[in-house]
Design an enzyme around this catalytic site. Structure first.
Site, mmCIF file in Angstrom:
data_model
loop_
_atom_site.group_PDB
_atom_site.id
_atom_site.type_symbol
_atom_site.label_atom_id
_atom_site.label_comp_id
_atom_site.label_asym_id
_atom_site.label_seq_id
_atom_site.Cartn_x
_atom_site.Cartn_y
_atom_site.Cartn_z
ATOM 1 N N CYS A 1 0.849 -1.204 0.000
ATOM 2 C CA CYS A 1 0.000 0.000 0.000
ATOM 3 C C CYS A 1 0.879 1.247 0.000
ATOM 4 O O CYS A 1 1.477 1.592 1.014
ATOM 5 C CB CYS A 1 -0.926 -0.034 1.212
ATOM 6 S SG CYS A 1 -1.800 1.505 1.521
ATOM 7 N N CYS B 1 0.026 3.999 2.475
ATOM 8 C CA CYS B 1 0.440 3.640 3.837
ATOM 9 C C CYS B 1 1.863 4.117 4.107
ATOM 10 O O CYS B 1 2.194 4.552 5.219
ATOM 11 C CB CYS B 1 0.373 2.124 4.035
ATOM 12 S SG CYS B 1 -1.276 1.413 3.910
#
Length: 308
Positions: A71, A74
């Site tokens: 991700c 993230c």
């Protein structure tokens, strides 16, 4: 702040879980290194979540960062949260959960309806409250955390000197001050005008939208006969309009949870148009409070349970 690009459903395969597990094994245990910030940022697993997050939250707020190595947002948000956690100096703790390495917690997020990561929740006194869904720049993250801790202090969940602001707040807008002053002196028309002027330049301004919702609420409540409204609500528990008026009065009186619970109970008891009317009125009352108010988050969870 949403992140629709990264879904928890079907995004995690066994290879990703295996790689994440290897990273978990290679990472030093919490507090094992000589890093002075280790107590502010900890790694949490399926096995340690209850101890490291839920139990710890009874003495200090814990922010939980749900992330994964694949991700990219993230990787943008994580360092910001770690920086702020270290700056907080122990006033709150950041717990990081790799959902690839900890599938049970990832599945729990999916059951909660969380559609993407990064997802950040605050756990306070054992209760989980949503904070962020998606990446955001540092100033916005600081503002969100400032608002969160201010709301927790207001509810008495933190002492006044705890959870100190993550950053200095910008100077108040003159129109915001004008609107607040008008509300303080009971000038609803003046407040509505000031809030409207804010929305002319900032159509999605949460302060102004919340302020207009408050003005509408006070106007409605000011037209009620309180005794008649309460009697009507008691006599007609399945009448959404009667329950809505009683909830208005409770909210104006500061009995926020009672107002929300009344309408959630009405949703549970009713069907069809009555149920939809109770639901819509509850959503309109949510607008009166800041969107990150923990009481709104709790009520939204209870409403979801009542509906489904």
């Amino acid at each position: 702040m949403t992140s629709s690009d990264f879904s928890l459903h079907g995004a995690i395969d066994l290879g990703a879980r295996r790689a994440a597990a290897q990273r978990q094994q290679q990472r030093p245990a919490s507090g094992a290194s000589g890093d002075s910030s280790s107590s502010s940022v900890i790694d949490v697993t399926d096995a340690t979540f209850n101890t490291e997050v839920v139990e710890r939250s009874r003495s200090v707020p814990v922010l939980v960062d749900f992330w994964a190595d694949w991700c990219q947002p993230c990787k943008q948000l994580g360092p910001i949260l770690e920086k702020l956690a270290n700056e907080a100096g122990g006033r709150w703790v950041l717990a990081k959960v790799d959902i690839d390495a900890n599938p049970a917690l990832g599945q729990q997020l999916a059951r909660m309806g969380v559609q993407g990561i990064p997802f950040v929740a605050a756990v306070v006194a054992g209760q989980m409250l949503p904070v962020l869904n998606g990446a955001a720049p540092e100033p916005q993250v600081r503002q969100v955390l400032d608002q969160l801790f201010a709301a927790l202090r207001q509810q008495g969940l933190l002492p006044e000197d705890d959870g100190a602001d993550a950053a200095q707040q910008p100077a108040a807008d003159p129109l915001e001050l004008e609107a607040e002053a008008a509300l303080q002196r009971g000038d609803l028309d003046g407040a509505a005008t000031a809030f409207g002027r804010i929305l002319e330049t900032r159509p999605n301004d949460p302060f102004a939208k919340s302020g207009l919702a408050l003005v509408d609420l006070q106007r409605r409540a000011g037209s009620y006969d309180p005794a008649a409204v309460r009697k009507d609500a008691a006599d007609r528990p399945d009448d959404a309009a009667a329950q809505a008026k009683a909830a208005d009065l409770e909210l104006v009186e500061g009995r926020v949870d009672e107002a929300f619970d009344r309408l959630i109970d009405a949703v549970r008891r009713t069907t069809g148009d009555e149920r939809d009317a109770a639901r819509k009125h509850l959503l309109s009352l949510f607008d009166v409070l800041p969107p990150d108010d923990p009481r709104v988050a709790r009520a939204r969870r209870r409403l979801a349970s009542a509906l489904f």
